[in-house]
Design an enzyme around this catalytic site. Sequence first.
Site, mmCIF file in Angstrom:
data_model
loop_
_atom_site.group_PDB
_atom_site.id
_atom_site.type_symbol
_atom_site.label_atom_id
_atom_site.label_comp_id
_atom_site.label_asym_id
_atom_site.label_seq_id
_atom_site.Cartn_x
_atom_site.Cartn_y
_atom_site.Cartn_z
ATOM 1 N N ASP A 328 14.247 -23.984 37.760
ATOM 2 C CA ASP A 328 13.343 -23.666 36.949
ATOM 3 C C ASP A 328 11.742 -23.863 37.230
ATOM 4 O O ASP A 328 11.452 -24.627 38.098
ATOM 5 C CB ASP A 328 13.616 -24.414 35.598
ATOM 6 N N GLU A 381 13.678 -19.096 39.349
ATOM 7 C CA GLU A 381 12.935 -18.412 38.043
ATOM 8 C C GLU A 381 11.455 -18.267 38.599
ATOM 9 O O GLU A 381 10.840 -19.462 38.610
ATOM 10 C CB GLU A 381 13.224 -19.359 36.996
#
Length: 665
Positions: A328, A381
Amino acid sequence: MAKIKAVKSNVPVEAPAWFSLFSDEDIQLFKAGKHHKLFNKLGSHVVEHAGSQGTYFAVWAPNAKQVSVVGNFNGWNRSSHPMSVRWDSSGIWECFIPGLGPAEYYKYFIQSHSGYEVEKGDPYAFHWETPPHTASVTWDLSYEWNDEAWMAKRKMEKPLSKPISIYEVHLGSWRRMDKEKPNAFLTYRELAEQLPAYCQYMNFTHVEFMPVMEHPFYGSWGYQVVGFYAPSSRYGTTQDFMYLIDKLHQAGIGVILDWVPSHFPTDEHGPGYFDGTHLYEWDDPRKGFHPDWKSFIFNLSRHEVRAFLISNAVFWLEKYHIDGLRVDAVASMLYLDYSREPGEWIPNIHGGRENLDSISFLQELNQVIHTEYSDVFTVAEESTSWPGVTHPVSQGGLGFDMKWMMGWMHDTLGYLQTDTVYRKYHHGQLTFSMMYAFSEKFTLPLSHDEVVYGKGSLINKMPGDNWQQFANLRLLYAYMFGHPGAKMIFMGGEFAQRHEWRHDFSLDWHEINNPDHQGIQRVVKDLNKLYQDHPALYEANFAPEGFEWINADDAERSVISWTRKGKNEQDTLIFVANFSPVVWKNYRLGVPKMGYYKEIFNSDNLYYGGSDLRNLNELETSPIPYNRQTHSVSLKLPPLAVIVLKFSHTYGWFKPQTKKETGTL
């Protein structure tokens, strides 16, 4: 749910006996940041010592004056079970408590030299008390796995050599069906009885869980992690989560975890200001505090912190059989000035804004994972144009296997939200992604981020009346599956949920009783099957030889066409996408081979809720040059739809017709 003791244990309060799980080599590797299995050493471990079962505790607190273990077993008495600091300057405190077993609440009481006192949860705990309670829990990770066939098959295949179609799931809101407790969470085991079968039915290859690691605030969706080594006890025990993964694997579904090494919350029981100093985080807020998420940022220049995080990644792969990690907020790690104004950040030693510690950490992370687990993959990401995210570390890249293609997502959704009358003026927005489609290995994400905070659901983003909205969404999905890259759809999107995602409620499953929503569900199911059945869609999914435009420039009619190719020329598929609501009759298309073509997919099929304008008969090529090809076919292009053609046979091929086929009696 987790069944653990509630208030006070009957374990006798005995003086801790000295015992250690650390060898000299362990300590050397820990200090160097090269110990990648710290979960076997730090934390709490139920073991046998001197003929007695008990629990060994070890915690890193180098700046503490005194540390003790407190818990329900000693009445939270801060003086009952003091720990001893090791003599090797590692900063590790240890103790062994005889007679103490699993399922006991505990924390570390830490006194610093400055007079600061605090009770901290264990950063390496395998289980935690269910929030809002904050104690760690002693636990045994033993589990008898039944996914041998899956794991053996995984080792035989390269991770990116097969179709990757991901169903993104938030565990707490996928489905809530407890009749006794309305709107209650499903447990891991209840999910295990429903989710694998649903993914299998929908032909998804993988499920991706938004962070399952223990987090104090449910509304953070799991992205504010305190217990990095423990699945949330909201849904059950560690073994219950293993059971869910086991069942998914037995159903042929891979499991990806969202993993958050970029930041952690400031809750007092967490790793922040752990021993009276900024131990896990930077002490300067210009480097150690994230302005967007109001959370601490890991100090990745510290060897022990890097080892904590890399060990954590290895932990999920080893102990939970995870098939992939989606990392993330990578962009927030790479740039020192991320979400900061001038004067709010500190340049690197070269005066630049690149975070050199994060770069080397991510490279090391991927090297360790791919060395130890060559059959798993990592996904970044990353929302910027940072070069080489999926390039090998040996070539200066970050070493990820895939990266979210955020540009494709933004451009495509922006284009589709445009009224069809004006789409011809935005045609470049639709085709631009192919300018850089092979600069990295991409995943096409239609994630949770696109259906929250007032952005609206995917179906509500689509323009036009009800029919056009559903046609546009079918068009989006079919275009997505024809575009190079892995695929990802957030839960609810596969049946066109009208309401945007709400983490406190179940998905609106009643909507699948509506024929329009059924049609979307069917089209996603069939696109997943198309993806898996046709090597042209995955064999060269990340390479330029797997894609070729036929016509990218028909802006006037808002039509694009392209081929997808596999290793075998016979597997080639032709995609034609009509982004206008107009039916184009006699649409001429250049094709790579003369003979006959067959329509194998049409998103306008009545079965999906379309107008059923299909090319039912085989399409014979004509020697009419078109689109830089020597032969072409004439098509009917349905409105707001994608059709897929495949070469059938050459001239001279003959198949005897049955009476039914000729229409004779």
